[in-house]
Design a protein around this motif. Structure first.
Motif, PDB file in Angstrom:
ATOM      1  N   PRO A   1       0.831  -1.207   0.000  1.00  0.00           N
ATOM      2  CA  PRO A   1       0.000   0.000   0.000  1.00  0.00           C
ATOM      3  C   PRO A   1       0.869   1.262   0.000  1.00  0.00           C
ATOM      4  N   GLN A   2       0.356   2.310  -0.580  1.00  0.00           N
ATOM      5  CA  GLN A   2       1.086   3.573  -0.631  1.00  0.00           C
ATOM      6  C   GLN A   2       0.489   4.546   0.386  1.00  0.00           C
ATOM      7  N   THR A   3       1.337   5.168   1.176  1.00  0.00           N
ATOM      8  CA  THR A   3       0.879   6.185   2.120  1.00  0.00           C
ATOM      9  C   THR A   3       0.790   7.514   1.382  1.00  0.00           C
TER      10      THR A   3
ATOM     11  N   ASP B   1      -4.580   1.026  -1.180  1.00  0.00           N
ATOM     12  CA  ASP B   1      -4.084  -0.319  -1.463  1.00  0.00           C
ATOM     13  C   ASP B   1      -4.001  -0.557  -2.965  1.00  0.00           C
TER      14      ASP B   1
ATOM     15  N   GLN C   1      -3.870   5.729   3.416  1.00  0.00           N
ATOM     16  CA  GLN C   1      -3.167   4.792   2.537  1.00  0.00           C
ATOM     17  C   GLN C   1      -4.105   4.299   1.439  1.00  0.00           C
TER      18      GLN C   1
END
Length: 286
Positions: A170-172, A214, A212
């Protein structure tokens, strides 16, 4: 030079030198260090302390001693990466303690492991019966690796024959209320998309502590105020329900129409939708 200034300069110099050697040793965790690494660190620390607190010892002697103890492990580490025999000498080998469910007493003795040590290590792996263990191997760093018997292993999607989607990191995209452009761009998104998603769940950007995204594009939000409840994202559930409804509608229309051509078209559409739902189910129902 006053003693206090001499000690200060020595401490700063040795701190910088030791920090450099530790960085050169790589990113292994303390628990992953071999016995040789740990002894080496202790010796370097002891030398630094002695040279720092004893101004009568020449500074250059300390540098030479630390350089030897700092460079030698780097050379050994480099050789260990190249040659297995070097790894076996300085890092040790794995030892099988349980094989096919049987405890190997001679291997326990060789590893200096008592039966209590073995049971303690098994309990740390949530294993309370030796009878449940197929294999147990003592790693060079002292960690025990355990393989349970087939009938004791936890059920996984693979053993149940379920299809699961591939997961990615996942990217914050927000921290402390600040939007992060780089992670958004990495996922092909932008600030407008993030603003829109936050508006959908009724959250102001300044109230977001962590956000975040996903691999499926789902946004998860944690707020500064823990008393506030954030609605759970329903995009995937809504898409799954919409596809199932379209499939049911096509089947209903196929049953209701008396025109053969239209009936065939609805049946084909329902079949295609069924295939789409089956393909997307691992993504939409996880």
């Amino acid at each position: 030079m006053p003693d206090w200034l001499n000690i200060l300069l020595r401490a700063l110099s040795f701190f910088a030198l030791i920090f450099l050697f530790i960085r050169l040793l790589g990113k292994r965790l303390t628990t992953q260090l071999s016995v040789f690494d740990q002894v080496n660190i202790i010796v370097i620390g002891s030398i630094a302390a002695i040279i720092t607190l004893n101004p009568t010892i020449k500074f250059t002697y300390g540098l030479i001693a630390i350089a030897v103890w700092g460079i030698l492990p780097i050379i050994i580490q480099f050789l260990s990466l190249k040659y297995k025999v070097v790894r076996d000498i300085f890092q040790g080998k794995e030892t099988i303690l349980i094989n096919h469910g049987k405890v190997l007493e001679d291997k326990l003795l060789e590893a200096r492991f008592t039966p209590e040590d073995l049971l303690r290590q098994l309990r740390r792996k949530d294993v309370f019966q030796v009878a449940d263990v197929e294999f147990a191997m003592l790693e060079p760093d002292g960690e025990l690796s355990v393989l349970l018997k087939k009938d004791q292993q936890p059920v996984t999607a693979k053993t149940m024959g379920l299809k699961v989607a591939q997961e990615s990191v996942p990217q914050t995209v927000m921290l402390d209320g600040v939007m992060l452009d780089e992670p958004l761009t990495a996922m092909g998104l932008n600030r407008n998309w993030l603003h829109t998603e936050l508006e959908k769940i009724g959250v102001a950007p300044e109230n977001v502590f962590i956000a975040q995204v996903d691999s499926t594009g789902q946004l998860y939000v944690d707020l500064f105020n823990d008393a506030l409840l954030v609605p759970k994202p329903k995009t995937r559930e809504l898409l799954y329900a919409t596809l199932k409804k379209c499939q049911a509608d096509c089947e209903l229309y196929a049953l209701g129409t008396k025109k053969p051509l239209a009936k065939k078209m609805y049946e084909n559409s329902a079949r295609e939708l069924q295939e789409i739902v089956e393909d997307l189910e691992p993504l939409l129902k996880r």
